[in-house]
Each structure stands twice: as structure tokens, then as C-alpha cells.
Write a protein that holds these residues in place. Structure first.
Motif, PDB file in Angstrom:
ATOM      1  N   ASP A 220      23.659   2.878  -0.307  1.00  0.00           N
ATOM      2  CA  ASP A 220      22.439   3.390   0.791  1.00  0.00           C
ATOM      3  C   ASP A 220      21.725   4.007  -0.229  1.00  0.00           C
ATOM      4  O   ASP A 220      20.576   4.124   0.455  1.00  0.00           O
ATOM      5  CB  ASP A 220      23.396   4.457   1.595  1.00  0.00           C
ATOM      6  CG  ASP A 220      24.268   3.695   2.782  1.00  0.00           C
ATOM      7  OD1 ASP A 220      24.188   2.576   2.722  1.00  0.00           O
ATOM      8  OD2 ASP A 220      24.960   4.543   3.321  1.00  0.00           O
ATOM      9  N   ARG A 221      22.064   4.576  -1.355  1.00  0.00           N
ATOM     10  CA  ARG A 221      21.066   5.254  -2.066  1.00  0.00           C
ATOM     11  C   ARG A 221      20.136   4.341  -2.593  1.00  0.00           C
ATOM     12  O   ARG A 221      18.747   4.429  -2.712  1.00  0.00           O
ATOM     13  CB  ARG A 221      21.802   6.059  -3.229  1.00  0.00           C
ATOM     14  CG  ARG A 221      20.775   6.634  -4.454  1.00  0.00           C
ATOM     15  CD  ARG A 221      21.821   7.173  -5.329  1.00  0.00           C
ATOM     16  NE  ARG A 221      20.779   7.804  -6.442  1.00  0.00           N
ATOM     17  CZ  ARG A 221      19.989   7.019  -7.326  1.00  0.00           C
ATOM     18  NH1 ARG A 221      20.627   5.837  -7.457  1.00  0.00           N
ATOM     19  NH2 ARG A 221      19.355   7.851  -8.367  1.00  0.00           N
ATOM     20  N   SER A 222      20.628   3.035  -3.047  1.00  0.00           N
ATOM     21  CA  SER A 222      19.784   2.123  -3.664  1.00  0.00           C
ATOM     22  C   SER A 222      18.771   1.487  -2.705  1.00  0.00           C
ATOM     23  O   SER A 222      17.585   1.315  -3.042  1.00  0.00           O
ATOM     24  CB  SER A 222      20.471   1.027  -4.232  1.00  0.00           C
ATOM     25  OG  SER A 222      19.995  -0.159  -4.580  1.00  0.00           O
ATOM     26  N   SER A 223      19.129   1.245  -1.260  1.00  0.00           N
ATOM     27  CA  SER A 223      18.590   0.951  -0.320  1.00  0.00           C
ATOM     28  C   SER A 223      17.202   1.784  -0.071  1.00  0.00           C
ATOM     29  O   SER A 223      15.955   1.450   0.390  1.00  0.00           O
ATOM     30  CB  SER A 223      19.328   0.497   0.966  1.00  0.00           C
ATOM     31  OG  SER A 223      18.254   0.056   1.898  1.00  0.00           O
ATOM     32  N   ALA A 224      17.672   3.098  -0.095  1.00  0.00           N
ATOM     33  CA  ALA A 224      16.533   4.108   0.386  1.00  0.00           C
ATOM     34  C   ALA A 224      15.628   4.131  -0.869  1.00  0.00           C
ATOM     35  O   ALA A 224      14.367   4.186  -0.539  1.00  0.00           O
ATOM     36  CB  ALA A 224      17.186   5.502   0.519  1.00  0.00           C
ATOM     37  N   VAL A 225      15.862   3.997  -2.070  1.00  0.00           N
ATOM     38  CA  VAL A 225      14.948   3.898  -3.145  1.00  0.00           C
ATOM     39  C   VAL A 225      13.981   2.770  -3.134  1.00  0.00           C
ATOM     40  O   VAL A 225      13.008   2.618  -3.383  1.00  0.00           O
ATOM     41  CB  VAL A 225      15.629   4.127  -4.784  1.00  0.00           C
ATOM     42  CG1 VAL A 225      14.754   3.901  -5.572  1.00  0.00           C
ATOM     43  CG2 VAL A 225      16.447   5.427  -4.766  1.00  0.00           C
ATOM     44  N   TYR A 226      14.843   1.664  -2.839  1.00  0.00           N
ATOM     45  CA  TYR A 226      14.154   0.094  -2.885  1.00  0.00           C
ATOM     46  C   TYR A 226      13.026   0.316  -1.654  1.00  0.00           C
ATOM     47  O   TYR A 226      12.038  -0.037  -2.000  1.00  0.00           O
ATOM     48  CB  TYR A 226      14.953  -0.891  -2.553  1.00  0.00           C
ATOM     49  CG  TYR A 226      14.446  -2.245  -2.292  1.00  0.00           C
ATOM     50  CD1 TYR A 226      13.767  -2.944  -3.419  1.00  0.00           C
ATOM     51  CD2 TYR A 226      14.306  -2.699  -0.837  1.00  0.00           C
ATOM     52  CE1 TYR A 226      13.243  -4.192  -3.125  1.00  0.00           C
ATOM     53  CE2 TYR A 226      13.546  -3.964  -0.552  1.00  0.00           C
ATOM     54  CZ  TYR A 226      13.322  -4.768  -1.797  1.00  0.00           C
ATOM     55  OH  TYR A 226      12.424  -5.855  -1.580  1.00  0.00           O
ATOM     56  N   SER A 227      13.299   0.849  -0.478  1.00  0.00           N
ATOM     57  CA  SER A 227      12.496   0.976   0.527  1.00  0.00           C
ATOM     58  C   SER A 227      11.194   1.787   0.208  1.00  0.00           C
ATOM     59  O   SER A 227      10.161   1.687   0.678  1.00  0.00           O
ATOM     60  CB  SER A 227      12.925   1.254   1.826  1.00  0.00           C
ATOM     61  OG  SER A 227      13.303   2.782   1.643  1.00  0.00           O
ATOM     62  N   CYS A 228      11.353   2.779  -0.426  1.00  0.00           N
ATOM     63  CA  CYS A 228      10.281   3.730  -0.711  1.00  0.00           C
ATOM     64  C   CYS A 228       9.394   3.268  -1.781  1.00  0.00           C
ATOM     65  O   CYS A 228       8.125   3.534  -1.706  1.00  0.00           O
ATOM     66  CB  CYS A 228      10.979   5.364  -1.313  1.00  0.00           C
ATOM     67  SG  CYS A 228       9.890   6.402  -1.770  1.00  0.00           S
TER      68      CYS A 228
ATOM     69  N   GLU B 203      18.541  -3.693   2.947  1.00  0.00           N
ATOM     70  CA  GLU B 203      19.906  -2.637   3.374  1.00  0.00           C
ATOM     71  C   GLU B 203      20.742  -3.612   4.089  1.00  0.00           C
ATOM     72  O   GLU B 203      22.166  -3.159   3.713  1.00  0.00           O
ATOM     73  CB  GLU B 203      18.966  -1.761   4.688  1.00  0.00           C
ATOM     74  CG  GLU B 203      19.931  -0.947   5.338  1.00  0.00           C
ATOM     75  CD  GLU B 203      19.341  -0.147   6.146  1.00  0.00           C
ATOM     76  OE1 GLU B 203      19.088   1.347   6.348  1.00  0.00           O
ATOM     77  OE2 GLU B 203      19.190  -0.835   7.425  1.00  0.00           O
ATOM     78  N   PHE B 204      20.556  -4.476   4.909  1.00  0.00           N
ATOM     79  CA  PHE B 204      21.693  -5.126   5.451  1.00  0.00           C
ATOM     80  C   PHE B 204      22.406  -5.913   4.496  1.00  0.00           C
ATOM     81  O   PHE B 204      23.763  -5.881   4.347  1.00  0.00           O
ATOM     82  CB  PHE B 204      21.068  -6.009   6.558  1.00  0.00           C
ATOM     83  CG  PHE B 204      22.068  -7.005   7.278  1.00  0.00           C
ATOM     84  CD1 PHE B 204      23.012  -6.527   8.251  1.00  0.00           C
ATOM     85  CD2 PHE B 204      22.593  -8.412   6.868  1.00  0.00           C
ATOM     86  CE1 PHE B 204      24.175  -7.323   8.683  1.00  0.00           C
ATOM     87  CE2 PHE B 204      23.479  -9.051   7.308  1.00  0.00           C
ATOM     88  CZ  PHE B 204      24.457  -8.593   8.351  1.00  0.00           C
ATOM     89  N   ASP B 205      21.521  -6.845   3.420  1.00  0.00           N
ATOM     90  CA  ASP B 205      22.278  -7.752   2.690  1.00  0.00           C
ATOM     91  C   ASP B 205      23.182  -6.842   1.630  1.00  0.00           C
ATOM     92  O   ASP B 205      24.431  -7.423   1.362  1.00  0.00           O
ATOM     93  CB  ASP B 205      21.199  -8.549   1.749  1.00  0.00           C
ATOM     94  CG  ASP B 205      20.504  -9.546   2.554  1.00  0.00           C
ATOM     95  OD1 ASP B 205      21.055  -9.866   3.714  1.00  0.00           O
ATOM     96  OD2 ASP B 205      19.297  -9.921   2.445  1.00  0.00           O
ATOM     97  N   HIS B 206      22.780  -5.727   1.083  1.00  0.00           N
ATOM     98  CA  HIS B 206      23.738  -4.994   0.424  1.00  0.00           C
ATOM     99  C   HIS B 206      24.777  -4.246   1.201  1.00  0.00           C
ATOM    100  O   HIS B 206      25.850  -3.911   0.573  1.00  0.00           O
ATOM    101  CB  HIS B 206      22.796  -3.933  -0.426  1.00  0.00           C
ATOM    102  CG  HIS B 206      21.875  -4.878  -1.265  1.00  0.00           C
ATOM    103  ND1 HIS B 206      20.765  -5.337  -1.194  1.00  0.00           N
ATOM    104  CD2 HIS B 206      22.154  -5.092  -2.712  1.00  0.00           C
ATOM    105  CE1 HIS B 206      20.277  -6.163  -2.373  1.00  0.00           C
ATOM    106  NE2 HIS B 206      21.124  -5.798  -3.211  1.00  0.00           N
ATOM    107  N   GLY B 207      24.499  -3.524   2.249  1.00  0.00           N
ATOM    108  CA  GLY B 207      25.323  -2.867   2.979  1.00  0.00           C
ATOM    109  C   GLY B 207      26.783  -3.628   3.653  1.00  0.00           C
ATOM    110  O   GLY B 207      27.541  -3.082   3.461  1.00  0.00           O
TER     111      GLY B 207
END
Length: 307
Positions: free
Chosen positions: A256-264, A277-281
Motif C-alpha cells: 500500500d505504501r509503494s502504491s501511494a508513492v507511485y501514484s504521487c 494498486e490492483f496488480d500489486h495489492g
């Protein structure tokens, strides 16, 4: 701002102009733990090192240890900071790191006295994908959470180090700001990149262009500080927070942390951020979500209570 802060700021400015910084001592209450140093291969870290680390279970505390110059960073310290945080990120037994400064200050930025007295041209790695930044670990993209415990001054490059962290626990009397504005020292450790993303461009430009000091409560209202605590309690609170974070299922948390950083920072579009987010989650569902659901069904965590 209280008068004591203006007096303190005056001392810092005078010290930088004269190429010296006054020492400042502070107190902190924290259970004694065994020192640990990545550079010493995990052996005890002795006195005199510019960076010292201490482990407490799955949490590591990394401290800048130059209190006589308000923890200003020279080239040796920059390299040591990078080494310690890289070691943390690659250690499977560590989940969260806490970055702080010894002696009552977080970090007063790059060591301007050393810069002023440098005889040879300063050599810096120009490729930001390689080597240390001027402040050391500022170019890292850590895979695990980092918390900054901020006391005293976190200014110039010291502010940039605080921006590297996921969370900042800030003491009531702490001062943050782009103080290097006064001396023509640029932000080249991520300050112009991370600060606008954290607090918005308008507020970031206010700090970057004016170089003005910002206190703990204003930092909290901006979202620059995540917690404000009484003086002397930043490190203790940060470690307690780190231990709480470390108790959660780590694969899910890091995903979740990685997805937030990626999106930002990296996602070129909303759609691609959602796909990331979906692929990693979805990969975490079997390993942690299903066991967690079984725990919940048995009564763990009901009503928002954590174990």
C-alpha cells in the motif's frame, strides 16, 4: 513566534556567517538499547562516530552525531547516513527506521564551515540514480517506512532529510525552514520535489522563496508535521509509533505504501495508478488478507481494537 526562538535564530545566523555553530544540548527519555552499526558489520558503534545506530527489535534508530555543529552534515556524515539507511532497507529483520539528531537538534543542514574552507572544488555525483546526495540518503526511495524525530532545528538540508521520511514527529519548540536561502545554497536534496508534494505548491513556495522559519504548530497545520509532542519526547514517540507500524502485516503495508508513492510521483495517469494498486495489492490477498480475515472472524480487531 516566542522571543526565545528569535534569539535562537539569531545565534544560528551569526554562527553560519562566522563559519561556526554553537553547541546545544538536549535531553531525551528512551530505554537504553544495544548500539548497532552497519559500517561495523553489526558490531557496537563507538563514540566519535558521526552517525550511530541502535536496534530495538524490528526498529532501528539512526542518529546524526555531530551535536557541536547542530548536526550539520559533512561528506563523511552524508556517506554514513546513506550506508545506514541502505543497510536498514536491505535487512529482512528490520521493518521501520527512525532518523533523529543527537544533542537536541535534528540537523542544521550541510556543514557550511566545511564548504567555506574547502580548498578543492566540491565533487558531487550529478546522476541522481547513483551515489549519495550532498546530504547522503536524500536520493533513496526506501521500500520500508522511515520516521523523522524532529527536535530543535531541522533547516536547509536538514529539512530535506526530514522530508525523506514518511512521517515527522516534531517537538513543540522545533524550527523548520529553508534557511540556506540567505546564503545562496540551493536545495539539491529533494527539497523542491518533496515539499510541494507534501504541503502543496503555494505553501512550499512560501517557505522556499522567503526562507522563513516555521514552528511546530504551523508545520502541523500544513501537513509537514504529522505529530507534535512536548520537548524531549520526539524520539520516544517516534519509536513507539515505529513499533506499532512494525506490528502490522508487513507485505500488505509495504504494498500500500509503494502504491501511494507511485501514484504521487511516478504514475503518468489515474488509470495507470489504479492498475498499479490492483496488480500489486491482489498479490497480498492469499498471503496476508485471508489469514487476517480468519483472525477477524475469530474476534481479533473487532470494534477497531488492535492487538
Amino acid at each position: 513566534m516566542p522571543l526565545k526562538h528569535f534569539r535562537a535564530l539569531g545565534q544560528v545566523f551569526a554562527a553560519e556567517r562566522q563559519g561556526r555553530i554553537l553547541s546545544q544540548c538536549g535531553s531525551m527519555t528512551l530505554k537504553t538499547v544495544k548500539p548497532y552499526s552497519a559500517s561495523a558489520g553489526g558490531e557496537d558503534a563507538g563514540a566519535g562516530q558521526t552517525v550511530v545506530s541502535e536496534r530495538r527489535g524490528s526498529v532501528i534508530m539512526v542518529a546524526i552525531n555531530r551535536p557541536e555543529v547542530r548536526n550539520a552534515v559533512d561528506q563523511e556524515t552524508a556517506g554514513r547516513l546513506l550506508e545506514e539507511l541502505q543497510a536498514f532497507d536491505s535487512d529482512p529483520d528490520l521493518n521501520v527506521a527512525v532518523l533523529h539528531g543527537k544533542g537536541g537538534n535534528f540537523c542544521a543542514g550541510y556543514d557550511l564551515k566545511m564548504l567555506a574552507n574547502q580548498k578543492a572544488p566540491l565533487k558531487l555525483e550529478q546522476d541522481v540514480t547513483k551515489g549519495p546526495g550532498p546530504m547522503g540518503p536524500s536520493r533513496l526511495q526506501l521500500s520500508k517506512p522511515l520516521i523523522a524525530a524532529v527536535s530543535g532545528f531541522a533547516v536547509a538540508g536538514g529539512l530535506e532529510l526530514a522530508l525523506l521520511a514518511d512521517l515527522r514527529v516534531v517537538e513543540e519548540s522545533a524550527i523548520m525552514g529553508v534557511f540556506c536561502r540567505r546564503f545562496g545554497v540551493p536545495l539539491i536534496d529533494g527539497g523542491t520535489v518533496r515539499l510541494p508534494r507534501l504541503i502543496g505548491l503555494s505553501r512550499a513556495l512560501d517557505l522556499i522563496v522567503t526562507g522563513r522559519p516555521i514552528g511546530a504548530q504551523e508545520a502541523l497545520s500544513y501537513g509537514l508535521a504529522n505529530r507534535v509532542v512536548p520537548d524531549g519526547q520526539a524520539l520516544q514517540t517516534a519509536v513507539q509509533l515505529a513499533e506499532q507500524i512494525s506490528s502490522f502485516p508487513q507485505q500488505c503495508l509495504r504494498t500500500d505504501r509503494s502504491s501511494a508513492v507511485y501514484s504521487c510521483y511516478d504514475a503518468p495517469s489515474f488509470t495507470q495508478a489504479m492498475q498499479y494498486e490492483f496488480d500489486h495489492g491482489v498479490q497480498v490477498i492469499q498471503s496476508e488478507a485471508i489469514p487476517g480475515a480468519i483472525q477477524f472472524s475469530s474476534g481479533v480487531g473487532r470494534g477497531g481494537k488492535f492487538p
